[in-house]
Design a protein around this motif. Sequence first.
Motif, PDB file in Angstrom:
ATOM      1  N   ALA A   1       0.830  -1.203   0.000  1.00 42.95           N
ATOM      2  CA  ALA A   1       0.000   0.000   0.000  1.00 42.95           C
ATOM      3  C   ALA A   1       0.868   1.257   0.000  1.00 42.95           C
ATOM      4  O   ALA A   1       0.589   2.224  -0.726  1.00 42.95           O
ATOM      5  CB  ALA A   1      -0.925  -0.010   1.215  1.00 42.95           C
ATOM      6  N   LEU A   2       1.940   1.246   0.793  1.00 45.06           N
ATOM      7  CA  LEU A   2       2.828   2.407   0.838  1.00 45.06           C
ATOM      8  C   LEU A   2       3.564   2.609  -0.482  1.00 45.06           C
ATOM      9  O   LEU A   2       3.860   3.739  -0.874  1.00 45.06           O
ATOM     10  CB  LEU A   2       3.841   2.238   1.974  1.00 45.06           C
ATOM     11  CG  LEU A   2       3.271   2.297   3.396  1.00 45.06           C
ATOM     12  CD1 LEU A   2       4.348   1.968   4.415  1.00 45.06           C
ATOM     13  CD2 LEU A   2       2.665   3.665   3.683  1.00 45.06           C
ATOM     14  N   ALA A   3       3.857   1.498  -1.158  1.00 45.45           N
ATOM     15  CA  ALA A   3       4.555   1.581  -2.438  1.00 45.45           C
ATOM     16  C   ALA A   3       3.620   1.894  -3.595  1.00 45.45           C
ATOM     17  O   ALA A   3       4.073   2.169  -4.708  1.00 45.45           O
ATOM     18  CB  ALA A   3       5.283   0.272  -2.712  1.00 45.45           C
ATOM     19  N   GLY A   4       2.303   1.833  -3.331  1.00 47.06           N
ATOM     20  CA  GLY A   4       1.337   2.084  -4.392  1.00 47.06           C
ATOM     21  C   GLY A   4       1.263   0.968  -5.405  1.00 47.06           C
ATOM     22  O   GLY A   4       0.910   1.189  -6.564  1.00 47.06           O
ATOM     23  N   THR A   5       1.600  -0.261  -4.975  1.00 48.48           N
ATOM     24  CA  THR A   5       1.570  -1.418  -5.867  1.00 48.48           C
ATOM     25  C   THR A   5       0.471  -2.387  -5.435  1.00 48.48           C
ATOM     26  O   THR A   5      -0.015  -2.350  -4.303  1.00 48.48           O
ATOM     27  CB  THR A   5       2.918  -2.154  -5.861  1.00 48.48           C
ATOM     28  OG1 THR A   5       3.215  -2.600  -4.529  1.00 48.48           O
ATOM     29  CG2 THR A   5       4.027  -1.236  -6.341  1.00 48.48           C
ATOM     30  N   THR A   6       0.096  -3.252  -6.338  1.00 48.12           N
ATOM     31  CA  THR A   6      -0.903  -4.267  -6.035  1.00 48.12           C
ATOM     32  C   THR A   6      -0.231  -5.459  -5.374  1.00 48.12           C
ATOM     33  O   THR A   6       0.714  -6.023  -5.923  1.00 48.12           O
ATOM     34  CB  THR A   6      -1.610  -4.744  -7.320  1.00 48.12           C
ATOM     35  OG1 THR A   6      -2.219  -3.617  -7.964  1.00 48.12           O
ATOM     36  CG2 THR A   6      -2.677  -5.789  -6.995  1.00 48.12           C
ATOM     37  N   PRO A   7      -0.665  -5.845  -4.176  1.00 45.52           N
ATOM     38  CA  PRO A   7      -0.018  -6.980  -3.512  1.00 45.52           C
ATOM     39  C   PRO A   7      -0.245  -8.277  -4.270  1.00 45.52           C
ATOM     40  O   PRO A   7      -1.276  -8.460  -4.928  1.00 45.52           O
ATOM     41  CB  PRO A   7      -0.692  -7.010  -2.133  1.00 45.52           C
ATOM     42  CG  PRO A   7      -1.984  -6.289  -2.310  1.00 45.52           C
ATOM     43  CD  PRO A   7      -1.755  -5.267  -3.380  1.00 45.52           C
ATOM     44  N   ASP A   8       0.732  -9.162  -4.207  1.00 50.21           N
ATOM     45  CA  ASP A   8       0.623 -10.487  -4.804  1.00 50.21           C
ATOM     46  C   ASP A   8      -0.193 -11.343  -3.836  1.00 50.21           C
ATOM     47  O   ASP A   8       0.359 -11.938  -2.903  1.00 50.21           O
ATOM     48  CB  ASP A   8       2.019 -11.067  -5.023  1.00 50.21           C
ATOM     49  CG  ASP A   8       1.993 -12.420  -5.722  1.00 50.21           C
ATOM     50  OD1 ASP A   8       0.953 -13.113  -5.659  1.00 50.21           O
ATOM     51  OD2 ASP A   8       3.020 -12.803  -6.308  1.00 50.21           O
ATOM     52  N   ARG A   9      -1.496 -11.412  -4.064  1.00 48.93           N
ATOM     53  CA  ARG A   9      -2.385 -12.041  -3.082  1.00 48.93           C
ATOM     54  C   ARG A   9      -2.131 -13.541  -2.949  1.00 48.93           C
ATOM     55  O   ARG A   9      -2.281 -14.112  -1.863  1.00 48.93           O
ATOM     56  CB  ARG A   9      -3.847 -11.754  -3.442  1.00 48.93           C
ATOM     57  CG  ARG A   9      -4.149 -10.261  -3.459  1.00 48.93           C
ATOM     58  CD  ARG A   9      -5.620  -9.948  -3.384  1.00 48.93           C
ATOM     59  NE  ARG A   9      -5.856  -8.499  -3.400  1.00 48.93           N
ATOM     60  CZ  ARG A   9      -5.712  -7.713  -2.337  1.00 48.93           C
ATOM     61  NH1 ARG A   9      -5.337  -8.227  -1.182  1.00 48.93           N
ATOM     62  NH2 ARG A   9      -5.941  -6.410  -2.425  1.00 48.93           N
ATOM     63  N   GLU A  10      -1.734 -14.185  -4.030  1.00 46.72           N
ATOM     64  CA  GLU A  10      -1.423 -15.611  -3.951  1.00 46.72           C
ATOM     65  C   GLU A  10      -0.209 -15.854  -3.056  1.00 46.72           C
ATOM     66  O   GLU A  10      -0.201 -16.769  -2.219  1.00 46.72           O
ATOM     67  CB  GLU A  10      -1.174 -16.170  -5.355  1.00 46.72           C
ATOM     68  CG  GLU A  10      -0.955 -17.670  -5.385  1.00 46.72           C
ATOM     69  CD  GLU A  10      -0.826 -18.214  -6.798  1.00 46.72           C
ATOM     70  OE1 GLU A  10      -0.317 -19.333  -6.945  1.00 46.72           O
ATOM     71  OE2 GLU A  10      -1.220 -17.506  -7.752  1.00 46.72           O
ATOM     72  N   TRP A  11       0.816 -15.016  -3.208  1.00 43.56           N
ATOM     73  CA  TRP A  11       2.013 -15.131  -2.382  1.00 43.56           C
ATOM     74  C   TRP A  11       1.698 -14.839  -0.912  1.00 43.56           C
ATOM     75  O   TRP A  11       2.115 -15.572  -0.011  1.00 43.56           O
ATOM     76  CB  TRP A  11       3.088 -14.182  -2.894  1.00 43.56           C
ATOM     77  CG  TRP A  11       4.263 -14.017  -1.976  1.00 43.56           C
ATOM     78  CD1 TRP A  11       4.593 -12.907  -1.254  1.00 43.56           C
ATOM     79  CD2 TRP A  11       5.283 -14.981  -1.687  1.00 43.56           C
ATOM     80  NE1 TRP A  11       5.737 -13.121  -0.534  1.00 43.56           N
ATOM     81  CE2 TRP A  11       6.185 -14.384  -0.778  1.00 43.56           C
ATOM     82  CE3 TRP A  11       5.512 -16.289  -2.110  1.00 43.56           C
ATOM     83  CZ2 TRP A  11       7.297 -15.068  -0.288  1.00 43.56           C
ATOM     84  CZ3 TRP A  11       6.625 -16.961  -1.617  1.00 43.56           C
ATOM     85  CH2 TRP A  11       7.495 -16.348  -0.716  1.00 43.56           C
ATOM     86  N   ILE A  12       0.948 -13.746  -0.664  1.00 42.37           N
ATOM     87  CA  ILE A  12       0.605 -13.389   0.710  1.00 42.37           C
ATOM     88  C   ILE A  12      -0.245 -14.482   1.357  1.00 42.37           C
ATOM     89  O   ILE A  12      -0.068 -14.806   2.541  1.00 42.37           O
ATOM     90  CB  ILE A  12      -0.118 -12.024   0.749  1.00 42.37           C
ATOM     91  CG1 ILE A  12       0.879 -10.905   0.408  1.00 42.37           C
ATOM     92  CG2 ILE A  12      -0.747 -11.772   2.111  1.00 42.37           C
ATOM     93  CD1 ILE A  12       0.266  -9.528   0.348  1.00 42.37           C
ATOM     94  N   ALA A  13      -1.145 -15.089   0.587  1.00 43.68           N
ATOM     95  CA  ALA A  13      -1.956 -16.185   1.120  1.00 43.68           C
ATOM     96  C   ALA A  13      -1.078 -17.361   1.528  1.00 43.68           C
ATOM     97  O   ALA A  13      -1.308 -18.000   2.566  1.00 43.68           O
ATOM     98  CB  ALA A  13      -2.994 -16.623   0.091  1.00 43.68           C
ATOM     99  N   LEU A  14      -0.059 -17.653   0.710  1.00 42.38           N
ATOM    100  CA  LEU A  14       0.864 -18.741   1.032  1.00 42.38           C
ATOM    101  C   LEU A  14       1.644 -18.424   2.308  1.00 42.38           C
ATOM    102  O   LEU A  14       1.775 -19.280   3.199  1.00 42.38           O
ATOM    103  CB  LEU A  14       1.839 -18.952  -0.130  1.00 42.38           C
ATOM    104  CG  LEU A  14       2.965 -19.971   0.101  1.00 42.38           C
ATOM    105  CD1 LEU A  14       2.392 -21.356   0.359  1.00 42.38           C
ATOM    106  CD2 LEU A  14       3.914 -20.001  -1.095  1.00 42.38           C
ATOM    107  N   VAL A  15       2.134 -17.194   2.423  1.00 40.62           N
ATOM    108  CA  VAL A  15       2.910 -16.804   3.600  1.00 40.62           C
ATOM    109  C   VAL A  15       2.051 -16.850   4.858  1.00 40.62           C
ATOM    110  O   VAL A  15       2.458 -17.404   5.889  1.00 40.62           O
ATOM    111  CB  VAL A  15       3.506 -15.393   3.406  1.00 40.62           C
ATOM    112  CG1 VAL A  15       4.087 -14.869   4.721  1.00 40.62           C
ATOM    113  CG2 VAL A  15       4.582 -15.414   2.326  1.00 40.62           C
ATOM    114  N   THR A  16       0.850 -16.284   4.798  1.00 39.43           N
ATOM    115  CA  THR A  16      -0.008 -16.251   5.986  1.00 39.43           C
ATOM    116  C   THR A  16      -0.465 -17.645   6.382  1.00 39.43           C
ATOM    117  O   THR A  16      -0.583 -17.953   7.571  1.00 39.43           O
ATOM    118  CB  THR A  16      -1.235 -15.349   5.765  1.00 39.43           C
ATOM    119  OG1 THR A  16      -1.922 -15.749   4.574  1.00 39.43           O
ATOM    120  CG2 THR A  16      -0.825 -13.896   5.628  1.00 39.43           C
TER     121      THR A  16
END
Length: 225
Positions: free
Chosen positions: A114-129
């Motif tokens: 959000a701070l970088a103004g980019t779209t998060p990689d939701r698949e990657w974040i889902a894997l990490v979480t």
Amino acid sequence: MTTDAAARTVRARKTYGHGDTAVTALDDVTVEFGRGRFTAIMGPSGSGKSTLMHCLAGLDPLSSGEVYLGDTALSGLSDTALTRLRRERIGFVFQAFNLLPTLTAAENIALPSALAGTTPDREWIALVTATVGLGDRLDHRPSELSGGQQQRVAVARALATRPDVVFADEPTGNLDSAAGAELLTFLRHAVDEFGQTVVMVTHDPVAAGYADSVVRLADGQVTRS
């Protein structure tokens, strides 16, 4: 010049103060941190271990010498470029968690994007979480989480942008032994399964036992690596 090191210093020197009151925190330190490895930095209080990490992460400039993140020399970067590098290529985990209390766990994890103004990689974040075991706690705010859960949120946030290096400063310092072991196991997993590079400052030999190698400092100098 190219290198397999994710981060390194060349003749790094850091001095605070001037004249008779000057204190040398780093004294001609040359050291490399390999890609895809878990390295612990150890040493007694005042040895320079936190100063080394802060200089490696671009949080504190050297007095002389050089810090490289991959092939990028930090001394040649403007303040704006250095801020961008820290935001896009470095992840941070601190002893105090540093989560925003008004945001949910999910929002804290997505904050770097959000701070970088980019779209998060939701698949990657889902894997990490999922790997860190936060699947059912993502809608909770930090005050609704245990210390161990808050630190896992902090680690997931650090990994959210797939940084070149994660710097962890005494990440288990505010955790009990069980929560600390869980966190260290996850950092180990991030290296082994995700190919992440982790550099961790710790005074705890048990925590250092999770690392591939240990860099030891005394009086601002590397004594063994």
